[in-house]
Design an enzyme around this catalytic site. Structure first.
Site, short mmCIF file in Angstrom:
data_model
loop_
_atom_site.label_atom_id
_atom_site.label_comp_id
_atom_site.label_asym_id
_atom_site.label_seq_id
_atom_site.Cartn_x
_atom_site.Cartn_y
_atom_site.Cartn_z
N ASP A 1 0.91 3.45 -12.98
CA ASP A 1 -0.19 2.53 -12.64
C ASP A 1 0.37 1.22 -12.10
O ASP A 1 -0.18 0.60 -11.18
CB ASP A 1 -1.07 2.27 -13.89
CG ASP A 1 -2.51 2.01 -13.52
OD1 ASP A 1 -2.74 1.26 -12.58
OD2 ASP A 1 -3.41 2.57 -14.18
N HIS B 1 0.79 0.58 -8.31
CA HIS B 1 -0.29 0.04 -7.47
C HIS B 1 -0.07 -1.46 -7.21
O HIS B 1 -0.27 -1.96 -6.12
CB HIS B 1 -1.65 0.16 -8.19
CG HIS B 1 -2.21 1.54 -8.27
ND1 HIS B 1 -2.50 2.30 -7.17
CD2 HIS B 1 -2.58 2.29 -9.34
CE1 HIS B 1 -3.03 3.46 -7.55
NE2 HIS B 1 -3.08 3.48 -8.86
N HIS C 1 -7.53 4.96 -21.52
CA HIS C 1 -6.71 4.21 -20.58
C HIS C 1 -7.55 3.02 -20.13
O HIS C 1 -8.58 3.20 -19.47
CB HIS C 1 -6.37 5.16 -19.40
CG HIS C 1 -5.74 4.54 -18.21
ND1 HIS C 1 -4.38 4.58 -17.97
CD2 HIS C 1 -6.28 3.90 -17.13
CE1 HIS C 1 -4.11 4.01 -16.81
NE2 HIS C 1 -5.26 3.58 -16.28
N HIS D 1 -8.29 -0.93 -18.51
CA HIS D 1 -7.88 -1.97 -17.56
C HIS D 1 -8.46 -3.31 -17.97
O HIS D 1 -9.44 -3.40 -18.71
CB HIS D 1 -8.31 -1.59 -16.14
CG HIS D 1 -7.33 -0.67 -15.46
ND1 HIS D 1 -6.25 -1.12 -14.75
CD2 HIS D 1 -7.26 0.70 -15.42
CE1 HIS D 1 -5.55 -0.09 -14.28
NE2 HIS D 1 -6.14 1.03 -14.68
N TYR E 1 -13.08 0.51 -8.55
CA TYR E 1 -11.80 1.12 -8.89
C TYR E 1 -10.66 0.10 -8.71
O TYR E 1 -10.50 -0.48 -7.64
CB TYR E 1 -11.64 2.28 -7.92
CG TYR E 1 -10.54 3.22 -8.16
CD1 TYR E 1 -10.38 3.84 -9.39
CD2 TYR E 1 -9.65 3.52 -7.13
CE1 TYR E 1 -9.35 4.73 -9.59
CE2 TYR E 1 -8.63 4.41 -7.32
CZ TYR E 1 -8.48 5.01 -8.56
OH TYR E 1 -7.46 5.88 -8.76
C1 LIG Z 1 -5.42 8.22 -9.11
C2 LIG Z 1 -4.67 7.26 -9.86
C3 LIG Z 1 -5.47 6.28 -10.69
O1 LIG Z 1 -4.92 5.01 -10.48
C4 LIG Z 1 -5.54 6.72 -12.12
C5 LIG Z 1 -5.77 5.58 -13.04
O2 LIG Z 1 -4.85 4.98 -13.54
C6 LIG Z 1 -7.14 5.13 -13.32
O3 LIG Z 1 -8.08 5.81 -12.93
O4 LIG Z 1 -7.27 4.04 -13.92
MN LIG Z 2 -5.36 2.99 -14.24
#
Ligand SMILES: CC[C@H](O)CC(=O)C(=O)O
Ligand SMILES: [Mn+2]
Length: 356
Positions: free
Chosen positions: A28, A31, A208, A210, A299
């Site tokens: 991650d 990115h 997961h 963010h 996203y």
């Molecule tokens: C397709 C990769 C994507 O960044 C997966 C991820 O980490 C997310 O959905 O947060």
């Molecule tokens: Mn992610």
């Protein structure tokens, strides 16, 4: 509370952990540095995470195997080389990869398995679990742990996610994950989803998180309290959007809450400060653009693409992000960022009586 017992501890003694920590700095985090990891950086991060007791370290292009492309951004170093470097640098931790069906291929999965990777996260939009069957089954045939990973989970209801989780479990997933890819969920929204899913499946659930609403650590702890037994972090929070749940902060907060992570918070703090922060082109902050991702449900990995489109077409990044949120664009639709920027540029030009 069921403890996760890890007999592969660095000291050879049994470590009882309350959950499994998966670190995604090298996937991650990719990115946030436009996929420019070098082998030396990968080795340094792997060694630090491994020494601190992290059990699983994910390494690939930010968009998973095969992500290096015009659409998602080209990697500086072939990810097979990065994966190989990670496998050679680890002593105890497992090396994992992420694979998005349609981006990564089974051939690439075989190649990383041959390099020594034993965990794969198969990532799909949170309503599309039905496209993972082939990949999960092949991962199992290859002898790998298969984790089904549902992205943009704020876009599905707790009941809807449970149905998706059941599909993943039915195909043979060893673990199911929900990803708050837009960092858009409140703590109550995370609690509701985790509670619903853990009550309906027999395999472990992971979350997961963010940081776009500054809730990544709180949401991860809440997920644990509701029964999630896998949590994700990244060193110094390096990751898409405003970043991920910072591994070192998660470890510290767990310790204060009496939750046994089995990882050493002080070693993770050293890693974040001495290895990860120096390699970051910018520190992870929740600035306007980062916050807008969480606010509008966009996203996280769209952040830098939207920044570049804003500069190129002369429109505010904030407008692009808000419009992407309105259109409910999902991962894989990166080309829409350009479409939106071009449309906005045209609208501005028309309003100002000039040609775009
Ligand atoms: C397709 C990769 C994507 O960044 C997966 C991820 O980490 C997310 O959905 O947060
Ligand atoms: Mn992610």
């Amino acid at each position: 509370m069921t403890a996760v017992i890890d007999t592969d501890s660095p000291t050879g003694t049994e470590v009882k952990r309350d959950f499994r920590l998966i670190d995604s700095t090298l996937r991650d985090g990719s990115h946030a540095i436009s996929h420019q990891y070098t082998e030396d950086q990968v080795v340094a991060v792997v060694k630090g995470l491994d020494a601190a007791g992290v059990q699983v370290i994910e390494v690939t292009h930010g968009d998973g195997l095969g992500g290096s492309s015009f659409n998602y951004g080209f990697s500086k170093v072939d990810e097979m080389k990065l994966v190989e470097a990670a496998v050679n640098a680890t002593t105890n931790a497992d090396i994992a990869v992420l694979l998005v069906p349609g981006i990564g291929t089974v051939d690439e999965l075989r190649r990383v398995r041959d390099l020594g990777v034993n965990v794969v996260r198969i990532a799909v939009h949170c309503t599309e679990a039905d496209i993972t069957e082939q990949h999960i089954k092949i991962a199992k045939e290859l002898g790998m742990e298969a984790i089904g990973f549902l992205m943009m989970s704020h876009m599905n209801t707790p009941q809807g996610l449970l149905q998706q989780a059941k599909l993943l479990e039915g195909y043979g997933a060893d673990t199911v994950y929900i990803a708050d890819s837009a960092g858009a969920m409140t703590t109550n929204e995370v609690r509701a989803r985790v509670a619903e899913i853990v009550g309906g499946i027999d395999v472990p659930l992971g979350v997961h998180a963010h940081q776009n609403l500054s809730l990544a650590v709180a949401n991860s702890i809440a997920a644990y309290e509701e029964g999630a037994r896998n949590l994700d972090g990244t060193s110094a929070g390096l990751g898409a959007g405003a970043g991920n749940c910072p591994t070192e902060i998660l470890a510290a907060v767990c310790e204060k809450n009496g939750i046994v992570s089995g990882v050493n918070p002080l070693m993770l703090m050293d890693l974040a400060e001495e290895v990860t922060r120096p390699l970051m082109p910018r520190q992870q902050v929740v600035d306007r653009a980062g916050l807008l991702l969480g606010y509008a449900g966009v996203y996280g990995s769209f952040l830098l693409h939207a920044e570049r489109a804003a500069e190129r077409y002369g429109v505010p990044q904030a407008e692009i992000l808000l419009e992407l949120g309105r259109r409910k664009v999902v991962g894989g639709q990166e080309d829409m960022i350009i479409d939106v920027a071009v449309e906005l540029a045209r609208k501005h030009a028309e309003a100002e009586g000039r040609t775009a």
